[in-house]
Design a protein around this motif. Structure first.
Motif, PDB file in Angstrom:
ATOM      1  N   LYS A 191       0.834  -1.199   0.000  1.00 16.01           N
ATOM      2  CA  LYS A 191       0.000   0.000   0.000  1.00 16.01           C
ATOM      3  C   LYS A 191       0.877   1.261   0.000  1.00 16.01           C
ATOM      4  CE  LYS A 191      -3.712   2.266   2.577  1.00 16.01           C
ATOM      5  NZ  LYS A 191      -4.593   2.188   3.769  1.00 16.01           N
ATOM      6  N   GLU A 192       1.934   1.262   0.851  1.00 14.11           N
ATOM      7  CA  GLU A 192       2.841   2.404   0.886  1.00 14.11           C
ATOM      8  C   GLU A 192       3.590   2.552  -0.434  1.00 14.11           C
ATOM      9  OE1 GLU A 192       4.107   2.620   5.616  1.00 14.11           O
ATOM     10  OE2 GLU A 192       5.210   1.302   4.264  1.00 14.11           O
ATOM     11  N   LYS A 193       3.963   1.447  -1.021  1.00 14.16           N
ATOM     12  CA  LYS A 193       4.682   1.487  -2.295  1.00 14.16           C
ATOM     13  C   LYS A 193       3.820   2.088  -3.396  1.00 14.16           C
ATOM     14  CE  LYS A 193       7.820  -1.462  -4.919  1.00 14.16           C
ATOM     15  NZ  LYS A 193       8.350  -2.845  -5.076  1.00 14.16           N
ATOM     16  N   LYS A 194       2.531   1.773  -3.364  1.00 14.52           N
ATOM     17  CA  LYS A 194       1.606   2.331  -4.367  1.00 14.52           C
ATOM     18  C   LYS A 194       1.467   3.844  -4.184  1.00 14.52           C
ATOM     19  CE  LYS A 194      -2.982   1.591  -6.357  1.00 14.52           C
ATOM     20  NZ  LYS A 194      -4.259   0.838  -6.259  1.00 14.52           N
ATOM     21  N   VAL A 195       1.393   4.297  -2.928  1.00 17.27           N
ATOM     22  CA  VAL A 195       1.297   5.741  -2.664  1.00 17.27           C
ATOM     23  C   VAL A 195       2.557   6.460  -3.159  1.00 17.27           C
ATOM     24  CG1 VAL A 195       1.172   7.478  -0.835  1.00 17.27           C
ATOM     25  CG2 VAL A 195      -0.255   5.429  -0.705  1.00 17.27           C
TER      26      VAL A 195
END
Length: 641
Positions: free
Chosen positions: A446-450
């Motif tokens: 999720k953080e990588k997508k942000v």
């Protein structure tokens, strides 16, 4: 074997070693000269027995408490005395026995009585003796004080000044400047200094002054007293000064401003006098003082401490020596600093430092020349592109480029390569600017997508704006303290217009705008972006006068004296805050609109970034097409928190 001999530490003589054999000799003399070395102490009964046997030749009463017993030659042959007399420690003519008799008067009465009754024929003598060891021990505290004093004086003289006469305390006021003359010639020339064309032209005249002063003095001109090299760290100020000395071929005195600073009162001024005296004796010559701000700070601002008074005395002596009375000494003072704003005005005036030469960060052409100097000792592969590297290093100083070349060589060697490839230089830039790659940092999907949409937002907005810097490369691999890094291609402008600053701010806000548009949430990842745009907006309003409501005023003081003064009213402060906020919010809304119009391309770019983790300019061209603003591009790196 020869390398080991070269690397072996050199033997250095220390005069304190002379004290060791002297002490050993004194102890040996005291030991072997002692008359009691082979004697044995006896009891009262033993003494009475020897006395009554008439074996005693002489009794020597020493210091009124010890009797030294000397036996007759025939008595030494007796069985009870022979074993002690044959000892290797006994010497002929020395006492064989010693007797601690106690009270002297009782002892004398006893031996006189025995002498009369037994008709004995020995002699008695009273003597006062002091041994060498007793004398040394009595004076030992004074000897220790003298040795300690000599030790500390040598240490202080060695640390404070020391050349000449083994660095004795009397040379503490001597100059610590390192001299380069015909024996130790400066080999640096202008050929070793890449770039800095304007600065080299300025200092070339100084070289001409030193080589042929009559060319200028015959017209009535005076040789300049000094030149001050000013500029950011790592731009080559010290290298330029050495090149002047190498070109002129004259004695060159090199030292740092901190070499004048000392704990002893008057030492700094004494060193200044000695330095100029040596330079005048070897004129024409050059004195180079690096980091002159160590002693050249403005006087009278911090006069509470004695150390500051000593520094001011040193500066006063330097001002006097530079002003001087004679103009035919042919001594030129070069100095370097990156803190010219703190120097004393008396030091900066004409007649002392006649010229101030600004050594700026290198431009594109100068960076290419600096690269060519530093790659000479390197083994490069055929694909190394210096022109591209010069474009990708805006804001790098000469020292930064030297570090970059060395880092590239280390990376290539670490990977077992036979030559340094172009990619090694790019990895070195990543390492220097972004930091070490954090391969073990755990980031959730999720953080990588942000992060991916954040970086894609920057790339999209900058690609669509005319004055924003377009992207060259972007990565979501963590480096140092950043979670992502992007390479851009800003123009190297001398002046910046309002539209250019607004476009740059809009592109900077593209990361947060993408988060808001895609997730309808914002994160802390835009910290560095917010810091950057806030500084830009504040500069527009309070420094450059680019805001209509605040007007054409600036609250910037170049002298740096406004640290504790707010040069505007509370009403103006409120207006400034409102305008700064309005500028940033307008560019944020503008970035959202641009991304909303290109939402499909933004998503495609972010998905590609998630897949590859690193994308380049060619990937943007495939998605967005060619950029409509054809400009010469020179890259730069920004990082995201």
């Amino acid at each position: 074997m020869s390398d080991n001999k070269k690397n072996a530490p050199k033997f250095s003589f220390n005069s304190f070693w002379l004290y060791i054999p002297i002490i050993i000799i004194l102890l040996g003399l005291s030991f072997f000269n002692s008359g009691n070395l082979g004697s044995r102490n006896i009891t009262k009964n033993e003494f009475t027995k020897i006395l009554q046997a008439n074996d005693i030749k002489e009794i020597v009463v020493e210091n009124n408490n010890v009797a030294q017993i000397f036996l007759k030659s025939e008595a030494l042959k007796k069985e009870e005395h022979k074993k002690l007399a044959d000892s290797p420690f006994y010497r002929q003519g020395s006492p064989l026995y010693t007797y601690n008799f106690g009270d002297l008067q009782n002892f004398e009465n006893e031996i006189n009585k025995e002498k009369e009754e037994k008709n004995l024929d020995f002699d008695k003598v009273n003597v006062e003796r002091t041994s060498m060891m007793d004398t040394i021990i009595s004076f030992l505290p004074f000897i220790l004080l003298i040795v300690i004093w000599l030790f500390f004086m040598r240490r202080m003289s060695g640390a404070a000044g020391g050349g000449g006469a083994g660095g004795q305390i009397f040379n503490i006021g001597k100059s610590k400047a390192k001299l380069f003359d015909e024996n130790t010639k400066v080999k640096t020339t202008f050929k070793n200094v890449a770039g800095l064309e304007g600065a080299k032209e300025e200092v070339q005249e100084i070289v001409d002054f030193l080589k042929s002063p009559e060319k200028y003095t015959k017209l009535g001109g005076k040789i300049p007293k000094g030149a001050l090299l000013v500029g950011p760290p790592g731009t080559g100020k010290t290298l330029l000064a050495k090149a002047v000395a190498g070109e002129a071929g004259v004695p060159f005195f090199s030292l740092s401003g901190s070499d004048f600073v000392e704990m002893f009162v008057g030492v700094g001024a004494s060193r200044v006098r000695d330095l100029f005296k040596q330079a005048q004796q070897k004129s024409p010559s050059i004195i180079f003082i690096d980091e002159i701000d160590a002693i050249g700070r403005a006087r009278g601002k911090n006069s509470m401490t004695g150390g500051n008074d000593e520094r001011e005395n040193t500066l006063n002596q330097l001002l006097t020596e530079m002003d001087g009375f004679g103009t035919d000494t042919n001594v030129i003072v070069l100095a370097a600093t990156n803190r010219a704003d703190v120097l004393d005005k008396a030091l900066m005036r004409a007649g002392r430092f006649d010229r101030q030469i600004y050594v700026d960060l290198p431009d594109l052409h100068e960076r290419r020349e600096i690269f060519e100097v530093h790659i000479k000792p390197l083994k490069l592969a055929a694909n190394a592109d210096l022109e591209f590297l010069a474009q990708q290093t805006p804001g790098f100083s000469g020292a930064d480029i030297a570090n970059l070349c060395n880092e590239a060589a280390l990376i290539a060697a670490r990977n077992g390569k036979e030559a340094i490839e172009h990619q090694d230089f790019l990895d070195a830039v990543d390492r220097i600017v972004g930091g070490l790659e954090k391969k073990n940092k755990v980031i959730t999907p999720k953080e990588k997508k942000v992060i991916a949409f954040h970086e894609a937002g920057h790339a999209t907005v900058s690609w669509m704006l005319e004055h924003a810097a377009p992207l060259v490369k972007v990565t979501i691999v963590p480096r140092g303290q950043s979670l992502g890094a992007a390479w851009y291609l800003p123009e190297e402008r001398k002046i910046v217009q309002t539209e250019q600053m607004l476009d740059e701010m809009c592109a900077t806000m593209g990361g947060r705008a993408a988060e808001k548009l895609i997730f309808n949430k914002i994160s802390t990842g835009a910290l560095s972006d917010l810091e950057k745009v806030t500084k830009q907006a504040r500069a527009m309003v309070t420094v450059y006068g680019l805001n209509d409501k605040v007007g054409n005023v600036t609250y910037y003081d170049s002298s740096g004296n406004d640290a504790f003064v707010k040069p505007y009213s509370e009403a103006t402060a409120q207006k400034i805050d409102e305008e700064i906020s309005e500028i940033i919010e307008n560019q944020y809304k503008r970035a959202i609109n641009i991304l909303d119009q290109n939402k499909d391309k933004l998503t495609e770019l972010a998905d590609l970034l998630l897949e590859k983790e690193v994308i380049f300019k060619d990937d943007l061209i495939k998605i967005f097409g060619d950029r409509p603003f054809g400009k010469e591009e020179k890259p730069q790196i920004t990082t995201e928190e």
